[in-house]
Motif scaffolding. Sequence first.
Motif, short mmCIF file in Angstrom:
data_model
loop_
_atom_site.label_atom_id
_atom_site.label_comp_id
_atom_site.label_asym_id
_atom_site.label_seq_id
_atom_site.Cartn_x
_atom_site.Cartn_y
_atom_site.Cartn_z
N LEU A 1 0.70 -1.27 -0.24
CA LEU A 1 -0.12 0.08 0.29
C LEU A 1 0.97 1.51 0.16
O LEU A 1 0.79 2.78 -0.25
N LEU B 1 -9.75 2.17 0.44
CA LEU B 1 -9.70 1.03 -0.45
C LEU B 1 -10.99 0.51 -0.17
O LEU B 1 -11.66 0.21 0.39
N GLU C 1 -12.91 -2.24 1.75
CA GLU C 1 -13.14 -2.02 3.07
C GLU C 1 -14.75 -1.44 2.70
O GLU C 1 -14.67 -0.46 1.78
N TYR D 1 -4.95 -6.27 10.79
CA TYR D 1 -5.08 -4.50 10.17
C TYR D 1 -3.84 -3.68 10.89
O TYR D 1 -3.40 -4.32 11.52
N GLY D 2 -3.85 -2.19 10.62
CA GLY D 2 -3.43 -1.41 10.50
C GLY D 2 -4.03 -0.67 12.16
O GLY D 2 -5.11 -0.59 12.42
N GLU E 1 1.77 -1.78 12.22
CA GLU E 1 1.21 -2.64 10.85
C GLU E 1 1.34 -4.37 11.45
O GLU E 1 1.75 -4.71 11.79
N LYS E 2 -0.46 -4.95 11.51
CA LYS E 2 -1.08 -6.04 11.73
C LYS E 2 0.41 -6.31 12.97
O LYS E 2 0.64 -7.97 12.87
N ILE F 1 -7.59 0.15 11.83
CA ILE F 1 -7.13 0.81 10.98
C ILE F 1 -8.01 0.59 9.34
O ILE F 1 -8.38 -0.45 9.47
N ILE F 2 -8.65 1.81 9.02
CA ILE F 2 -10.30 1.09 8.51
C ILE F 2 -9.90 1.25 6.37
O ILE F 2 -11.33 1.33 6.30
N GLY F 3 -9.41 1.62 6.38
CA GLY F 3 -8.96 1.92 5.23
C GLY F 3 -9.81 3.18 4.15
O GLY F 3 -9.97 3.27 3.25
N TYR G 1 -8.46 7.37 4.35
CA TYR G 1 -7.03 8.09 4.96
C TYR G 1 -7.61 9.91 4.76
O TYR G 1 -8.17 9.56 3.63
N GLN H 1 4.47 -0.79 3.37
CA GLN H 1 3.42 -0.67 4.40
C GLN H 1 3.09 0.94 4.59
O GLN H 1 4.00 2.39 5.31
N THR I 1 1.44 2.37 6.57
CA THR I 1 1.31 2.54 8.35
C THR I 1 2.58 2.94 8.69
O THR I 1 2.85 3.78 9.12
N ARG J 1 -18.99 -1.70 9.27
CA ARG J 1 -18.46 -1.91 8.24
C ARG J 1 -18.09 -3.26 7.18
O ARG J 1 -18.11 -4.89 8.48
#
Length: 293
Positions: free
Chosen positions: A111, A131, A134, A171-172, A191-192, A204-206, A208, A232, A234, A255
């Motif tokens: 990303l 994203l 999502e 996820y982030g 991140e993850k 973080i849900i995609g 920004y 990443q 993030t 979501r």
Amino acid sequence: MQKVRKAIFPVGGLGTRFLPATKAMPKEMLPVVDKPLIQYAFEEARAAGIEQFIFITGRNKNVLNNHFDHSYELQKLLSEKAKKDLLALTRDWLPEAGQIAFIRQQEALGLGHAVWCARNLIGDEPFAVLLADEMLLSKKPFLQDMVEAYQKTGASIIGVAKVPAKKTDKYGIIDVEKEEDGLIKIKGMVEKPAPDKAPSNLSIIGRYILDPEIISYLDKGRHIKGAGNEIQLTDSMSAMLATKPFYGIKFTGERYDCGSKKGFIAANIAFALARKDMRAATEQLIRRFAAKL
Ligand code: G1P
């Protein structure tokens, strides 16, 4: 305060979680009910005032370009038959010529790399990233709330939502400094992370809104691989956090993570139930299946 006019849609991923459907077709073209994922994200961005749409694509993604262009044969046929509603679905939602740009990512490196690929089109303006896998179901488009938060703070804004603690490694995840008036001051991002390393369960849900300075961080980090051996976003946001504030806002609607099969099926049911023309038929189906369980 600068207006948020641009949005980036990273769509260069290989979609391996949806094989064989995504062998020759981009995953962003998978339909939820009857509309491709990417069109939902595009419409959310447009409703939030976005005027320039930048798609970061890859090979095998040309059908995405075609989806955002006229389809003359179809349009001619539908207008000859005076099928107004179908014509509207084919044509009327299209962006104006010149509002949309496609950039080839060349390699699906992550990303952070995808967003970096848009650097020459971003210039010195804040921009959104969406994203498409999502899917957010809410009365008001969530990106609009985020744009309003940007206008208030002038800082980068990240959309977040709670996830089960055992799923933080998908996820982030943000670390919260404090929460005030619906805005979360962020003090860290990772991140993850494994559940026992996660600073919270806010993911973080995609969605920004980013200060353009992020481009220089992405530039510095463009060879640094992070979680999952990917470059990443993030990681660059986390580096920028040392000098620039980030705020999170919680998404309180529904979501659906259409990156997973379960999320994708759930999204189809939820979006069908939310549509007047589909609700009754979908309820009937659900009852029929539930009776058999
Ligand atoms: C990306 C981001 C991650 C975010 C997620 C939301 O991960 O890197 O921070 O939480 O999207 O869907 P991906 O799902 O592309 O691995």
